[in-house]
Design an enzyme around this catalytic site. Structure first.
Site, short mmCIF file in Angstrom:
data_model
loop_
_atom_site.label_atom_id
_atom_site.label_comp_id
_atom_site.label_asym_id
_atom_site.label_seq_id
_atom_site.Cartn_x
_atom_site.Cartn_y
_atom_site.Cartn_z
N LEU A 29 0.78 -1.14 -0.02
CA LEU A 29 -0.12 0.01 -0.05
C LEU A 29 1.02 1.34 -0.08
O LEU A 29 0.55 2.16 -0.66
CB LEU A 29 -0.97 -0.14 1.21
CG LEU A 29 -2.16 -1.02 1.19
CD1 LEU A 29 -2.70 -1.42 2.66
CD2 LEU A 29 -3.19 -0.56 0.18
N LYS A 53 -5.42 -9.39 16.04
CA LYS A 53 -6.76 -9.59 16.84
C LYS A 53 -6.41 -10.23 18.24
O LYS A 53 -5.38 -10.92 18.28
CB LYS A 53 -7.60 -10.55 16.21
CG LYS A 53 -9.25 -10.18 16.27
CD LYS A 53 -10.12 -11.08 15.64
CE LYS A 53 -11.53 -10.81 15.83
NZ LYS A 53 -11.93 -9.36 15.44
N ASP A 79 -10.02 -12.56 9.74
CA ASP A 79 -9.69 -10.94 10.12
C ASP A 79 -8.71 -11.29 11.49
O ASP A 79 -8.69 -10.25 12.12
CB ASP A 79 -10.73 -10.36 10.49
CG ASP A 79 -11.56 -10.92 11.72
OD1 ASP A 79 -11.23 -12.03 11.98
OD2 ASP A 79 -12.25 -10.17 12.26
N ARG A 84 -6.20 -0.80 8.50
CA ARG A 84 -7.17 -0.03 8.14
C ARG A 84 -6.60 1.05 7.41
O ARG A 84 -5.58 1.75 7.88
CB ARG A 84 -7.82 0.46 9.40
CG ARG A 84 -8.83 1.55 9.25
CD ARG A 84 -9.84 1.81 10.41
NE ARG A 84 -10.37 0.58 11.15
CZ ARG A 84 -10.51 0.38 12.39
NH1 ARG A 84 -9.96 1.13 13.25
NH2 ARG A 84 -11.34 -0.67 12.72
N LYS A 119 -24.36 0.14 5.80
CA LYS A 119 -25.14 -0.79 6.75
C LYS A 119 -26.25 0.22 7.25
O LYS A 119 -26.11 1.41 7.20
CB LYS A 119 -24.18 -1.26 7.94
CG LYS A 119 -23.32 -2.05 7.53
CD LYS A 119 -22.45 -2.86 8.55
CE LYS A 119 -23.08 -3.33 9.58
NZ LYS A 119 -21.95 -3.88 10.84
N GLU A 146 -7.70 -8.73 6.74
CA GLU A 146 -8.67 -7.92 6.43
C GLU A 146 -8.33 -6.51 6.00
O GLU A 146 -7.33 -6.07 7.15
CB GLU A 146 -9.65 -7.92 7.55
CG GLU A 146 -11.18 -7.21 7.42
CD GLU A 146 -11.76 -6.88 8.37
OE1 GLU A 146 -12.97 -7.65 8.59
OE2 GLU A 146 -11.39 -6.52 9.42
N ALA A 158 -16.99 6.38 12.24
CA ALA A 158 -16.90 4.46 12.72
C ALA A 158 -16.22 4.33 13.97
O ALA A 158 -16.54 3.66 14.75
CB ALA A 158 -16.16 3.81 11.62
P1 0O2 Z 1 -13.54 -5.16 15.82
O1 0O2 Z 1 -13.36 -5.06 17.18
O2 0O2 Z 1 -13.61 -3.75 15.32
O3 0O2 Z 1 -12.32 -5.95 15.39
P2 0O2 Z 1 -17.86 -12.10 8.87
O4 0O2 Z 1 -16.30 -12.12 9.10
O5 0O2 Z 1 -17.85 -11.82 7.55
O6 0O2 Z 1 -18.79 -13.42 9.28
P3 0O2 Z 1 -17.90 -9.74 10.24
O7 0O2 Z 1 -16.35 -9.93 10.92
O8 0O2 Z 1 -18.62 -9.17 11.15
O9 0O2 Z 1 -18.38 -11.00 9.76
O10 0O2 Z 1 -17.57 -8.89 8.97
P4 0O2 Z 1 -18.10 -7.31 8.62
O11 0O2 Z 1 -19.48 -6.79 8.82
O12 0O2 Z 1 -17.34 -6.95 7.51
O13 0O2 Z 1 -17.22 -6.49 9.84
C1 0O2 Z 1 -15.86 -6.41 10.04
C2 0O2 Z 1 -15.26 -5.36 10.92
O14 0O2 Z 1 -16.01 -4.16 10.31
C3 0O2 Z 1 -15.85 -5.37 12.26
O15 0O2 Z 1 -14.90 -6.09 12.92
C4 0O2 Z 1 -15.58 -3.78 12.83
O16 0O2 Z 1 -14.30 -3.33 12.97
C5 0O2 Z 1 -16.28 -3.18 11.53
N1 0O2 Z 1 -17.58 -2.87 11.29
C6 0O2 Z 1 -18.69 -3.51 10.80
N2 0O2 Z 1 -19.77 -3.01 11.11
C7 0O2 Z 1 -19.68 -2.05 11.99
C8 0O2 Z 1 -20.43 -0.89 12.52
O17 0O2 Z 1 -21.62 -1.18 12.19
N3 0O2 Z 1 -19.82 0.00 13.01
C9 0O2 Z 1 -18.56 0.07 13.50
N4 0O2 Z 1 -17.80 1.16 14.04
N5 0O2 Z 1 -17.62 -0.66 12.90
C10 0O2 Z 1 -18.18 -1.76 12.07
P5 0O2 Z 1 -15.33 -6.89 14.43
O18 0O2 Z 1 -14.60 -8.15 14.62
O19 0O2 Z 1 -16.79 -7.04 14.56
O20 0O2 Z 1 -15.12 -5.92 15.56
#
Ligand code: 0O2
Length: 217
Positions: A29, A53, A79, A84, A119, A146, A158
């Site tokens: 990147l 993680k 992930d 990011r 979303k 990821e 976010a």
């Molecule tokens: P953290 O603590 O941030 O790492 P999947 O693996 O596809 O079955 P997943 O992992 O829920 O399901 O996929 P998704 O929806 O792509 O979300 C991955 C990450 O995106 C999340 O990681 C969050 O970091 C971020 N994210 C997703 N939705 C939201 C949201 O509504 N609000 C915010 N602020 N961040 C979001 P984690 O592991 O859930 O949590």
């Protein structure tokens, strides 16, 4: 005591390929950003953050997915290694993603476009899961990473929403949800306007920028 130490060492050993994969993708990147800065006088990447993680988050996620809570099952998660990428403008996001996945040693596993399809709560970001080859003494292994790519404005929303609602046990009521969604929509409007201003001010000089990258021969 020795057991705790050995467990910690075993976990760190499992994380080694993921740490290497983060370094590889981050470097890719940075090279993309450097090339665009040189050729287009525009550095699209504002900032890159990375994380492995935590052990607790890994166990929580395995449980959420109905997989037995054992660190040897981490291969089921995509992930463990996360990057990011915070971009200046909306158009930078897709462009950087394309330039990355066009590389021969980058395999795209998943693509979630929460910018085209935000979303329900207003969350916007482009999510990619890619895998890259990591070479260790034992040989080569493909390691998933990821990548969340978003603008400064999307990241601001976010990050705050993550603390306020996403990762709390507190269930937001409708009023709170609507106010957070309103903020997300305002951020999106700001992004659109900033992109327009950038293009108006720079178009004559940025002839290479945002033209579709094509696969290299
Ligand atoms: P953290 O603590 O941030 O790492 P999947 O693996 O596809 O079955 P997943 O992992 O829920 O399901 O996929 P998704 O929806 O792509 O979300 C991955 C990450 O995106 C999340 O990681 C969050 O970091 C971020 N994210 C997703 N939705 C939201 C949201 O509504 N609000 C915010 N602020 N961040 C979001 P984690 O592991 O859930 O949590």
């Amino acid at each position: 005591m020795i057991n705790a130490f050995q467990e910690q060492r075993h976990f760190e050993e499992l994380m080694q390929p993921y740490r290497a994969a983060i370094m590889i993708v981050k470097t890719k990147l940075e090279i993309i950003d450097q090339e665009l800065k040189f050729k287009c006088e525009h550095s699209p990447i504002h900032n890159i953050q990375s994380r492995i993680k935590s052990p607790q988050s890994i166990l929580d996620k395995l449980e959420r997915k109905g997989i037995s809570k054992n660190f040897n099952n981490i291969k089921e998660l995509n992930d463990i290694a996360g990057l990011r990428v915070i971009c200046q403008y909306i158009n930078d996001i897709q462009y950087i993603a394309q330039l990355l996945v066009l590389q021969d040693d980058v395999i795209q596993i998943k693509h979630n476009n929460y910018i085209q399809y935000p979303k329900e709560n207003g969350y916007r970001s482009l999510h990619l899961i890619v895998s890259v080859p990591v070479y260790q003494r034992e040989g080569m292994m493909q390691v998933p990473v990821e990548i969340q790519i978003r603008t400064i404005a999307m990241d601001c929303w976010a990050s705050l929403e993550h603390e306020l609602a996403y990762k709390t046990n507190f269930v937001a009521n409708n009023d709170i949800k609507q106010r957070l969604k309103w903020c997300a929509d305002m951020m999106a409007k700001t992004d659109e306007e900033m992109q327009k201003v950038y293009l108006e001010l720079n178009q004559p000089w940025s002839c290479l920028l945002y033209t579709s990258p094509s696969p290299r021969d």
